[in-house]
Design a protein around this motif. Structure first.
Motif, PDB file in Angstrom:
ATOM      1  N   LEU A   1       0.785  -0.959   0.115  1.00  0.00           N
ATOM      2  CA  LEU A   1      -0.219   0.082   0.403  1.00  0.00           C
ATOM      3  C   LEU A   1       1.090   1.498  -0.537  1.00  0.00           C
ATOM      4  O   LEU A   1       0.239   2.881   0.125  1.00  0.00           O
ATOM      5  CB  LEU A   1      -0.462  -0.431   1.119  1.00  0.00           C
ATOM      6  CG  LEU A   1      -1.977  -1.413   1.338  1.00  0.00           C
ATOM      7  CD1 LEU A   1      -2.430  -1.315   2.670  1.00  0.00           C
ATOM      8  CD2 LEU A   1      -2.377  -1.458   0.227  1.00  0.00           C
ATOM      9  N   GLY A   2       2.281   1.109   0.207  1.00  0.00           N
ATOM     10  CA  GLY A   2       2.582   2.094  -0.130  1.00  0.00           C
ATOM     11  C   GLY A   2       3.691   2.306   1.087  1.00  0.00           C
ATOM     12  O   GLY A   2       3.919   3.989   1.058  1.00  0.00           O
ATOM     13  N   ARG A   3       3.227   2.054   2.172  1.00  0.00           N
ATOM     14  CA  ARG A   3       3.539   2.796   3.924  1.00  0.00           C
ATOM     15  C   ARG A   3       4.791   2.353   4.035  1.00  0.00           C
ATOM     16  O   ARG A   3       4.515   0.694   3.953  1.00  0.00           O
ATOM     17  CB  ARG A   3       2.049   2.086   4.294  1.00  0.00           C
ATOM     18  CG  ARG A   3       1.332   3.095   4.009  1.00  0.00           C
ATOM     19  CD  ARG A   3       0.915   4.267   4.149  1.00  0.00           C
ATOM     20  NE  ARG A   3      -0.499   4.449   3.246  1.00  0.00           N
ATOM     21  CZ  ARG A   3      -0.928   5.929   4.558  1.00  0.00           C
ATOM     22  NH1 ARG A   3      -1.046   6.124   5.726  1.00  0.00           N
ATOM     23  NH2 ARG A   3      -2.201   6.038   4.122  1.00  0.00           N
ATOM     24  N   ASP A   4       5.330   2.566   4.355  1.00  0.00           N
ATOM     25  CA  ASP A   4       6.600   1.716   5.025  1.00  0.00           C
ATOM     26  C   ASP A   4       6.190   1.862   6.786  1.00  0.00           C
ATOM     27  O   ASP A   4       6.001   2.406   7.307  1.00  0.00           O
ATOM     28  CB  ASP A   4       8.180   3.691   5.424  1.00  0.00           C
ATOM     29  CG  ASP A   4       8.307   4.348   3.898  1.00  0.00           C
ATOM     30  OD1 ASP A   4       9.026   3.067   3.480  1.00  0.00           O
ATOM     31  OD2 ASP A   4       8.302   5.495   3.691  1.00  0.00           O
TER      32      ASP A   4
ATOM     33  N   VAL B   1      -5.420   8.258   3.510  1.00  0.00           N
ATOM     34  CA  VAL B   1      -5.652   8.051   4.896  1.00  0.00           C
ATOM     35  C   VAL B   1      -4.594   8.546   6.064  1.00  0.00           C
ATOM     36  O   VAL B   1      -3.486   7.872   5.040  1.00  0.00           O
ATOM     37  CB  VAL B   1      -7.048   6.650   5.598  1.00  0.00           C
ATOM     38  CG1 VAL B   1      -7.943   6.584   4.500  1.00  0.00           C
ATOM     39  CG2 VAL B   1      -6.018   5.508   5.277  1.00  0.00           C
ATOM     40  N   THR B   2      -4.930   8.551   6.614  1.00  0.00           N
ATOM     41  CA  THR B   2      -3.966   9.126   7.565  1.00  0.00           C
ATOM     42  C   THR B   2      -3.206   7.539   8.488  1.00  0.00           C
ATOM     43  O   THR B   2      -1.856   7.283   8.347  1.00  0.00           O
ATOM     44  CB  THR B   2      -4.462  10.011   8.823  1.00  0.00           C
ATOM     45  OG1 THR B   2      -4.886  10.988   8.737  1.00  0.00           O
ATOM     46  CG2 THR B   2      -2.812  10.329  10.496  1.00  0.00           C
ATOM     47  N   THR B   3      -3.965   6.811   8.158  1.00  0.00           N
ATOM     48  CA  THR B   3      -3.692   5.776   9.021  1.00  0.00           C
ATOM     49  C   THR B   3      -4.589   4.398   8.406  1.00  0.00           C
ATOM     50  O   THR B   3      -5.549   4.800   8.307  1.00  0.00           O
ATOM     51  CB  THR B   3      -4.373   4.913   9.946  1.00  0.00           C
ATOM     52  OG1 THR B   3      -3.010   6.434  11.020  1.00  0.00           O
ATOM     53  CG2 THR B   3      -3.441   3.912  11.096  1.00  0.00           C
ATOM     54  N   ILE B   4      -3.907   3.066   7.746  1.00  0.00           N
ATOM     55  CA  ILE B   4      -4.647   2.294   7.287  1.00  0.00           C
ATOM     56  C   ILE B   4      -5.171   1.158   8.351  1.00  0.00           C
ATOM     57  O   ILE B   4      -4.191   0.716   9.061  1.00  0.00           O
ATOM     58  CB  ILE B   4      -3.679   2.186   6.167  1.00  0.00           C
ATOM     59  CG1 ILE B   4      -3.678   3.125   4.698  1.00  0.00           C
ATOM     60  CG2 ILE B   4      -4.574   0.336   5.826  1.00  0.00           C
ATOM     61  CD1 ILE B   4      -2.740   2.612   3.272  1.00  0.00           C
ATOM     62  N   THR B   5      -7.190   1.041   8.464  1.00  0.00           N
ATOM     63  CA  THR B   5      -6.592   0.156   8.923  1.00  0.00           C
ATOM     64  C   THR B   5      -7.686  -1.166   8.137  1.00  0.00           C
ATOM     65  O   THR B   5      -6.901  -2.030   8.809  1.00  0.00           O
ATOM     66  CB  THR B   5      -7.694   0.305   9.649  1.00  0.00           C
ATOM     67  OG1 THR B   5      -7.301   1.474  10.426  1.00  0.00           O
ATOM     68  CG2 THR B   5      -8.501  -0.793  10.659  1.00  0.00           C
TER      69      THR B   5
ATOM     70  N   SER C   1      -0.515  -0.661  13.207  1.00  0.00           N
ATOM     71  CA  SER C   1      -1.641  -1.581  12.190  1.00  0.00           C
ATOM     72  C   SER C   1      -1.515  -2.978  11.551  1.00  0.00           C
ATOM     73  O   SER C   1      -0.715  -2.714  10.310  1.00  0.00           O
ATOM     74  CB  SER C   1      -2.817  -0.084  11.070  1.00  0.00           C
ATOM     75  OG  SER C   1      -3.736  -0.829  11.138  1.00  0.00           O
ATOM     76  N   GLN C   2      -1.854  -4.056  12.153  1.00  0.00           N
ATOM     77  CA  GLN C   2      -1.990  -5.356  11.658  1.00  0.00           C
ATOM     78  C   GLN C   2      -2.686  -5.441  11.143  1.00  0.00           C
ATOM     79  O   GLN C   2      -3.911  -5.658  11.889  1.00  0.00           O
ATOM     80  CB  GLN C   2      -0.685  -5.915  12.659  1.00  0.00           C
ATOM     81  CG  GLN C   2      -0.671  -7.741  12.850  1.00  0.00           C
ATOM     82  CD  GLN C   2      -0.564  -8.682  14.069  1.00  0.00           C
ATOM     83  OE1 GLN C   2      -0.786  -8.280  15.096  1.00  0.00           O
ATOM     84  NE2 GLN C   2       0.453  -8.655  13.525  1.00  0.00           N
ATOM     85  N   TYR C   3      -2.716  -6.743  10.198  1.00  0.00           N
ATOM     86  CA  TYR C   3      -3.911  -6.775   9.271  1.00  0.00           C
ATOM     87  C   TYR C   3      -4.596  -8.220   9.958  1.00  0.00           C
ATOM     88  O   TYR C   3      -3.800  -8.666  10.563  1.00  0.00           O
ATOM     89  CB  TYR C   3      -3.785  -6.990   8.008  1.00  0.00           C
ATOM     90  CG  TYR C   3      -4.303  -7.048   7.350  1.00  0.00           C
ATOM     91  CD1 TYR C   3      -6.009  -6.237   6.589  1.00  0.00           C
ATOM     92  CD2 TYR C   3      -4.903  -8.121   5.767  1.00  0.00           C
ATOM     93  CE1 TYR C   3      -6.902  -6.614   6.326  1.00  0.00           C
ATOM     94  CE2 TYR C   3      -5.516  -8.238   5.291  1.00  0.00           C
ATOM     95  CZ  TYR C   3      -6.799  -7.784   5.454  1.00  0.00           C
ATOM     96  OH  TYR C   3      -7.602  -7.955   4.103  1.00  0.00           O
TER      97      TYR C   3
ATOM     98  N   VAL D   1       2.220   2.177   9.489  1.00  0.00           N
ATOM     99  CA  VAL D   1       2.593   2.682  11.530  1.00  0.00           C
ATOM    100  C   VAL D   1       1.545   4.243  12.002  1.00  0.00           C
ATOM    101  O   VAL D   1       0.943   4.622  11.428  1.00  0.00           O
ATOM    102  CB  VAL D   1       3.774   2.764  11.224  1.00  0.00           C
ATOM    103  CG1 VAL D   1       4.409   1.776  10.764  1.00  0.00           C
ATOM    104  CG2 VAL D   1       4.459   4.153  10.753  1.00  0.00           C
ATOM    105  N   ILE D   2       1.993   4.147  13.349  1.00  0.00           N
ATOM    106  CA  ILE D   2       1.146   5.384  13.932  1.00  0.00           C
ATOM    107  C   ILE D   2       2.251   5.779  14.314  1.00  0.00           C
ATOM    108  O   ILE D   2       3.602   5.120  15.126  1.00  0.00           O
ATOM    109  CB  ILE D   2       0.106   5.300  14.949  1.00  0.00           C
ATOM    110  CG1 ILE D   2      -1.108   5.005  13.908  1.00  0.00           C
ATOM    111  CG2 ILE D   2      -0.475   6.114  15.728  1.00  0.00           C
ATOM    112  CD1 ILE D   2      -1.402   3.702  15.070  1.00  0.00           C
TER     113      ILE D   2
END
Length: 504
Positions: free
Chosen positions: A5-8, A416-420, A486-488, A496-497
């Motif tokens: 999703l392109g998140r580090d 989105v700020t954080t992916i849930t 945030s764990q799937y 990450v937060i």
């Protein structure tokens, strides 16, 4: 490293939806008659007898929600022992658990694993007070991680509304009855030691947790306030805008062709989601449609649908309201289930995999249909997935319902700020200013445009409509250390937060 999703993320990145390599769980406890009296009558004295050590993992369930007393009672006594660096594995943490903040500051608690966190503990984590990184799991993966021993629980403290001297536990009896104990089942079967904390000692003939799982029973004055079960948004919206969204959602559901005899359904407990349930209730009665089951956290609205014959059965992992607590005591078609039966990824017959529809909310949804219900746009922790990501994956049609703009804040954002919940498991967003369907459903989009008057638009159009009302919002960029992950539901990391900037 970057995930799909392109998140580090620091490791174990989400790679997109992957084939499931199913595993078998090792069961170390056997179902057998156990007549031993295990009762202790003083919590303080009992805690002193436990072999507490630094770095242990202690677990708790949240079925009393904001009315829970047990976590605070137990942890106050555990702290007196002087142990440090404890991990708390709690299915959820609410504002009532504010006393944990001082234990975080004292390093009694240095890690938290949970599916939902709100209130002072969430703020403390966001401010960087928790020494280790908090892990925010789905309800399904919490059970999976416990049963697979990824999360190894040393002592599970189970708030028991009713318990026999031998340790048979039910949620359906006693002054603190919460109906169901679905999130405590994995803890009971897999923790190294299990302590039932109860305010109602009684013979239990139909236990959810059998005595063979329980090592000790501790009698206390009160385990909680059942009125706290209804904490949060479990009331139907009266806002005309929200009601209009609900009506459009019901019309959309009917137009998909899935709303027919034998359909299956779950809805969240938010005001608009409950209004959708009310619309579906009326539609099914008017058109003589009978669903197979509704599931999840059960509200009074779903209980009424069962009683009116709209559904044949309810599958209940937690009771959101006291009407649901009473229903499960008397209605043989209102069934209790564990978190694993609800959403364990390694059980192909889990309930979420059998859903036709799920109705969910969102704090934010972006142009790729990724959803955030974990943080605000400022990055402050305000919840977590719970069953959001589990049900979005399992259901044939996952519907997000929300006002497009609320308090001058758009629900649709560029990112989105954080992916849930990843967008590839979300099917549609219904707002008051249009309905956006994921482009992978092009055939459905064409069908709806040709056969209905539903306002079908691209999500980019909704985004532009929102910007016309709100302007381009300033983005909050938190650059502090990682405080939570945030764990799937497959154990991979979605996002990450980071520590929020508390400087004035």
């Amino acid at each position: 490293m970057k995930n799909a999703l392109g998140r580090d993320v620091p490791g174990h990145p989400y790679l997109g939806l992957q084939p499931i390599e199913r595993i078998e769980y090792k069961q170390t406890k056997s179902l057998k008659e156990d007549r031993k009296d295990k009762v202790h009558y003083d919590l303080e004295s009992f805690i002193k007898t436990l072999p507490l050590e630094d770095n242990m993992t202690l677990s708790f369930h949240h079925h009393l929600r904001n009315g829970d007393f047990v976590m605070n009672q137990v942890m106050a006594e555990v702290a007196k022992s002087g142990v440090k660096n404890l991990t708390i594995c709690a299915s959820s943490i609410f504002p009532t658990h504010a006393p944990l903040v001082s234990l975080i500051e004292q390093k009694t608690i240095t890690k938290i694993i949970a599916s939902y966190i709100s209130g002072p503990v969430a703020d403390a984590i966001g401010e960087g007070k928790l020494e280790d990184v908090c892990l925010l799991q789905t309800h399904g993966y919490r059970a999976t991680s416990i049963m697979s021993d990824e999360t190894s629980i040393d002592i599970a403290f189970i708030a028991a509304p009713a318990c026999s001297p031998e340790g048979n536990i039910t949620g359906s009896m006693g002054p603190s009855s919460c109906g169901v104990l679905g999130y405590a089942i994995a803890d009971a079967w897999y923790a190294k030691r299990v302590v039932a904390v109860t305010d109602f000692l009684v013979d239990v003939l139909d236990p959810e947790i059998p005595a063979c799982c329980v090592d000790d029973v501790v009698k206390v004055d009160r385990i909680g306030d059942p009125d706290g079960i209804v904490s949060g948004t479990t009331k139907i919206t009266r806002d005309p805008v929200g009601l209009r969204i609900a009506k459009s959602t019901a019309e959309l559901m009917k137009a998909t062709g899935l709303l027919k005899n034998g359909f299956t359904f779950q809805t969240g407990a938010g005001g608009i989601s409950l209004a959708v349930a009310k619309e579906i209730h009326a539609l099914c009665l008017n058109e003589n449609i009978k669903g197979k089951f509704a599931s999840g956290g059960i509200t009074s609205y779903l209980v009424k649908m069962l009683e009116d014959g709209v559904f044949e059965e309810l599958y209940d992992v937690q009771c959101f309201e006291l009407d649901a607590v009473e229903s499960i005591k008397r209605n043989p078609n209102h069934h209790k289930m564990s978190a694993a039966k609800y959403a364990d990824i390694h059980d192909p017959d889990n309930i979420v995999n059998q859903l036709d529809f799920v109705i969910l909310g969102a704090t934010e949804i972006d142009l790729d249909f990724n959803v955030n219900v974990t943080t605000g746009s400022d990055g402050r922790i305000m919840g977590g997935s719970g069953g959001h990501a589990d049900t979005a994956y399992g259901a044939k049609f996952a519907i997000i319902v929300s006002k497009l703009v609320s308090s001058r804040i758009s629900v649709v954002v560029d990112q989105v700020t954080t992916i849930t919940t990843p967008g590839e498991t979300v099917d549609v967003l219904v707002t008051d200013r249009g309905i956006a369907i994921h482009p992978r459903h092009q055939a459905l989009i064409d069908h709806l445009k040709a056969t209905t008057n539903l306002p079908i638009v691209e999500i980019q159009t909704l985004y532009q409509r929102a910007l016309a009302l709100t302007g381009i919002p300033e983005k909050t960029q938190n650059l502090g250390r990682i405080v939570a992950l945030s764990q799937y539901r497959d154990g991979t990391i979605l996002d990450v937060i980071r520590q929020i900037d508390t400087a004035e």
